[in-house]
Enzyme design. Sequence first.
Site, PDB file in Angstrom:
ATOM      1  N   THR A 742       0.938 -27.634 -13.444  1.00 43.70           N
ATOM      2  CA  THR A 742       1.207 -27.251 -14.834  1.00 43.70           C
ATOM      3  C   THR A 742       0.097 -27.678 -15.794  1.00 43.70           C
ATOM      4  OG1 THR A 742       2.504 -29.278 -15.138  1.00 43.70           O
ATOM      5  CG2 THR A 742       3.694 -27.273 -14.506  1.00 43.70           C
ATOM      6  N   CYS A 743      -0.647 -28.711 -15.429  1.00 42.17           N
ATOM      7  CA  CYS A 743      -1.744 -29.147 -16.306  1.00 42.17           C
ATOM      8  C   CYS A 743      -2.796 -28.054 -16.445  1.00 42.17           C
ATOM      9  CB  CYS A 743      -2.387 -30.412 -15.757  1.00 42.17           C
ATOM     10  SG  CYS A 743      -1.303 -31.852 -15.783  1.00 42.17           S
TER      11      CYS A 743
END
Length: 777
Positions: A742-743
């Site tokens: 998700t980063c």
Amino acid sequence: MSQTTKTLTANHGKNHFSKLTCSSSKMKKVSETKSSKLQFFVRMWNSNTLVIRSLRECGIENDANLQLVGRLRSIVCPKVWKAKHYIVSLILRLCTGKSVIGASTIIDDCFTNYINDSEYFSVSMFMEIPSLLVDLYANGRIAYSVIKDFVKICLNSKDKKLQGVYLEVLLEFCELLRRTGCKSDDRLYVFCRDSFASLLTLVGGVSFHNPKGKVMLRGVFDCVHEIAYKLLRFLDLSMNCPTGEGLSFKVVLDFVKFSDHLRMGLAMHQATSDEFLNCAICYTEGPLFAGVVDQLHIVFIKLLSKMDKCLEVMEDCLVNKKHGKGDGAAVHNGWSHYIIILKVLFHISKFYSSAQEQFWGLFLRRKNVLPHMIVRYVKKTDDHRWLLENRIVTDFESRRHLVMMLFPYLNDEILGYEMLIDRSQVLAESFGYISQAMPRSLQGDLLMAFKNEKATGPGVLREWFVLVCQEIFNPRNALFVACPNDHRRFFPNTASMVNALHLRYFIFSGRIIALALKKKVHVGIVFACVFFKQLAGNYIITLEDIRNADPIMYSSCKQILEMDADYIDSDALGLTFSIEVEELGHREVIKLCPGGESLVVDSKNREKYVHLLIQNRFVTSISKQVSHFAQGFADIISCSRLEFFQFLDHEDFDWKLHGSENDINVEDWKAHTKYLGYKKNDRQISWFWKIVGKMSAEQKKVLLFFWTSVKHLPVEGFHGLSSTLLISKSREPGNHLPSSHTCFYKLCFPPYSSMAIMQDRLGIITQEHISCSFGTR
């Protein structure tokens, strides 16, 4: 004896001035016999000293009586007088073309040894030297280094009394150099003018209310006037130069410096008057100040007109750039200076009754230009608050950018605040960490992870914000109440005291919301109007404000206000200015005003009744909750809480906190997605977008959340995300579930052999309770 009052004689070589009673016409004859450098220093009754070069300047009529009183030079400080005369005689010799070995060093030594003592040094003692030095400079002699060295001495002085004296001397240098024909870009003149501005800053500007201040202010205006006309020429060049090289930043900064000092002086007058400095005002206090207000207004009009043309050119360039035409695609470096000039014009407009309307009218004509300049050129260190005084000329994107400037810098000394949170105790443990933290430690990075999970980074932080806000605004925790007609909107719960720590939880909630805004995380909730208005400092809640918060009360109050007067006067409703409330099983009668229990509601006082009823329900009963929330919010921002909320409309705040209210657009999603290991036309990619297109709105949100930890898109949609999304081919077995980073907005899945298998796997991860715990973040 320290003074003399002897009669003036023809012997001008004596070591004193003297008392004189004669006609000014006779004085004129005496002065004509002397050098053109002859000056009179007159001590006025109010103890101020004027330097007079012409008796006519002071309005002295023929046959007027003059009285000159001077100190004996031999009594004050003979060494200083001797040094002064030595300097004068040395300069005069140099002016006549005579050579003096080491003259520059000798003069510098005299300055250093004798002018740094405020007890002896004065303008009257020194003022003839600048004139001689400037004459020497005009003749191309050594005066450049001598004047420069003296100016440096002035700037380095820490003696406040001497700084004031030096200020007058520096202004004298500027005026003398200007009179001798030095151009505005002459290196010595520019150096003296810059030093004059620097010393003005050191002494805190000039006062409007004394003769010296008026002389100084006139000198400051002369600098403003000179630089403004140079600025006009540079602006002309900037319009014809795509790279903006024609607009000198030095000229812009000089204009800002001197304009600020001039405004400070004028503001002192403005503070004593209820009227604008309109051009009809006549300054009779002294000829030196006459016309400054009129001329400043002319400068304002000319620069505003020029800026209108500059912004027109800028607008055309932006349109061409948008459509990919011609030079419109070029970056215009000079545009960054425009907003600095406009800020100065904004402040000047405050002094004239019609100027503010003219100023904001410029932006109404060029409505697309200001938002572009704000987003591109306004930096965190700038004083940008003036841009929010008239929100009609800005858009949401530019206001959002300006409000983000109100958050403090990430200081290098602040290493960050670490948290390790148990998912099953997300509210309680988050409360413990955030509540005990010092506000300063929360201004740095937030470093957090969930227990028993390896993932860390921005994606995990975004997920945590969403989860903790879901708990804060969960009705079972009794902190906030959702509006019946809009379950996204919340306001404080009057019964929040069921939790003994409820006020501390409101401080915690304020911190969390401010941190979410700072980190640009859209948490999917918004505030009811009754809550937002109080955070913005407006505690008068109207009937329309409560429409969503309490539809039943809204309807009842509206009926009371619209009811037939005779019917309500018959006391058929049985209402008094008191209400009965129940909290935690306890009933209590509350008076809306003193003696309210016996004051009957009728047609004459019903508006007051409705007002007090609303204030009690939505202001008084939740005042502690609101104030504690505001306290927590203020812990995170660098300005006052009122300033932050007053800069935003309610709708602006909704968009910043909640994000887009529109359903996810799959085509927009596809347009902002790239591929790694896959190609756009691969069958797996085709299957993926077909499956996503058939998902419900909630499933799409869950998938996006799994992929990015973003559940609510910015107002701009996918374009507003910090980076492009990525679909990557994984090496996992063909039936493996998708994973995510998700980063990096990265979704990974293997090359599924059929669309049915892919649909099944995507169906699993788009379940709400699963999407929060899968993936590599």
